[in-house]
Design a protein around this motif. Structure first.
Motif, short mmCIF file in Angstrom:
data_model
loop_
_atom_site.label_atom_id
_atom_site.label_comp_id
_atom_site.label_asym_id
_atom_site.label_seq_id
_atom_site.Cartn_x
_atom_site.Cartn_y
_atom_site.Cartn_z
N MET A 34 1.84 6.72 -6.63
CA MET A 34 0.75 7.61 -7.03
C MET A 34 1.14 9.06 -6.80
O MET A 34 0.85 9.93 -7.63
N GLY A 35 1.80 9.33 -5.69
CA GLY A 35 2.28 10.69 -5.42
C GLY A 35 3.26 11.16 -6.47
O GLY A 35 3.19 12.30 -6.95
N ALA A 36 4.15 10.27 -6.86
CA ALA A 36 5.12 10.61 -7.91
C ALA A 36 4.41 10.86 -9.24
O ALA A 36 4.76 11.79 -9.98
N GLU A 37 3.39 10.07 -9.53
CA GLU A 37 2.62 10.25 -10.76
C GLU A 37 1.88 11.59 -10.75
O GLU A 37 1.85 12.30 -11.76
N ILE A 38 1.32 11.95 -9.61
CA ILE A 38 0.62 13.24 -9.51
C ILE A 38 1.59 14.40 -9.75
O ILE A 38 1.26 15.36 -10.44
N MET A 39 2.77 14.29 -9.18
CA MET A 39 3.78 15.35 -9.38
C MET A 39 4.20 15.43 -10.84
O MET A 39 4.35 16.52 -11.41
N GLN B 183 -8.21 8.46 -14.47
CA GLN B 183 -8.38 7.03 -14.75
C GLN B 183 -7.11 6.25 -14.39
O GLN B 183 -7.18 5.17 -13.80
N LYS B 184 -5.98 6.82 -14.71
CA LYS B 184 -4.70 6.17 -14.39
C LYS B 184 -4.54 6.02 -12.88
O LYS B 184 -4.15 4.95 -12.38
N LEU B 185 -4.86 7.07 -12.13
CA LEU B 185 -4.74 7.01 -10.67
C LEU B 185 -5.75 6.05 -10.06
O LEU B 185 -5.42 5.32 -9.11
N LEU B 186 -6.96 6.03 -10.59
CA LEU B 186 -7.96 5.08 -10.11
C LEU B 186 -7.50 3.65 -10.33
O LEU B 186 -7.65 2.79 -9.46
N ASN B 187 -6.93 3.39 -11.50
CA ASN B 187 -6.41 2.05 -11.77
C ASN B 187 -5.28 1.69 -10.83
O ASN B 187 -5.22 0.57 -10.32
N MET B 188 -4.38 2.63 -10.60
CA MET B 188 -3.27 2.38 -9.68
C MET B 188 -3.81 2.07 -8.28
O MET B 188 -3.34 1.15 -7.61
N MET C 198 0.83 -1.19 0.00
CA MET C 198 0.00 0.00 0.00
C MET C 198 0.88 1.26 0.00
O MET C 198 0.63 2.20 -0.75
N MET C 199 1.90 1.27 0.84
CA MET C 199 2.78 2.43 0.90
C MET C 199 3.53 2.63 -0.42
O MET C 199 3.69 3.76 -0.87
N THR C 200 3.95 1.55 -1.03
CA THR C 200 4.62 1.65 -2.33
C THR C 200 3.68 2.24 -3.36
O THR C 200 4.05 3.13 -4.13
N THR C 201 2.44 1.75 -3.38
CA THR C 201 1.44 2.27 -4.32
C THR C 201 1.18 3.74 -4.06
O THR C 201 1.13 4.55 -5.00
N CYS C 202 1.05 4.13 -2.80
CA CYS C 202 0.81 5.54 -2.46
C CYS C 202 1.97 6.42 -2.89
O CYS C 202 1.75 7.51 -3.43
N MET C 203 3.18 5.95 -2.68
CA MET C 203 4.35 6.74 -3.09
C MET C 203 4.41 6.88 -4.61
O MET C 203 4.70 7.96 -5.13
N HIS D 121 -6.89 1.05 -7.40
CA HIS D 121 -7.75 -0.14 -7.37
C HIS D 121 -6.92 -1.42 -7.46
O HIS D 121 -7.13 -2.36 -6.70
N ILE D 122 -6.02 -1.45 -8.37
CA ILE D 122 -5.24 -2.65 -8.62
C ILE D 122 -4.04 -2.73 -7.67
O ILE D 122 -3.55 -3.80 -7.37
N GLY D 123 -3.59 -1.56 -7.22
CA GLY D 123 -2.38 -1.55 -6.41
C GLY D 123 -1.16 -1.79 -7.28
O GLY D 123 -0.13 -2.23 -6.83
N LYS D 124 -1.33 -1.49 -8.56
CA LYS D 124 -0.23 -1.74 -9.50
C LYS D 124 0.82 -0.69 -9.36
O LYS D 124 0.54 0.50 -9.30
N THR D 125 2.04 -1.13 -9.30
CA THR D 125 3.18 -0.23 -9.25
C THR D 125 4.08 -0.56 -10.41
O THR D 125 3.95 -1.60 -11.05
N THR D 126 5.03 0.30 -10.68
CA THR D 126 5.96 0.06 -11.78
C THR D 126 6.88 -1.11 -11.47
O THR D 126 7.52 -1.65 -12.36
#
Length: 95
Positions: free
Chosen positions: A31-36, A81-86, A24-29, A88-93
């Protein structure tokens, strides 16, 4: 001694891989990087829009503004949509 360090590293990696809080923390980080990154991309487009407006003729301003706002809507829709997918799925790079 090196064997114990290797085993400890493997154990730690295994615990992190199976730890939902770590995922979860990895996904949140990420997502934060993606927002920036999205904000930076939008800022570049905003600056470009301002430059276009400063050099536009009065007749071209409406078309420049319409194209800009259409792109804004498309960009924000795609990003949300990209953030929702990230989320929901918890997908990270790294997955």
């Amino acid at each position: 001694m090196a064997e114990k360090k290797d085993q400890a590293a493997a154990d730690t990696a295994s615990m992190m891989a199976n730890n939902p809080a770590a995922k979860m923390m990895t996904t949140c980080m990420e997502m934060g990087a993606e927002i920036m990154a999205f904000g930076a991309r939008r800022m570049e487009k905003d600056v470009s829009f301002q430059k276009d407006m400063l050099s536009a003729t009065p007749q071209d301003m409406f078309h420049i503004q319409a194209a800009f706002w259409q792109q804004v809507v498309e960009d924000y829709q795609a990003e949300s949509q990209k953030l929702l997918n990230m989320a929901h799925i918890g997908k990270t790079t790294k997955d």
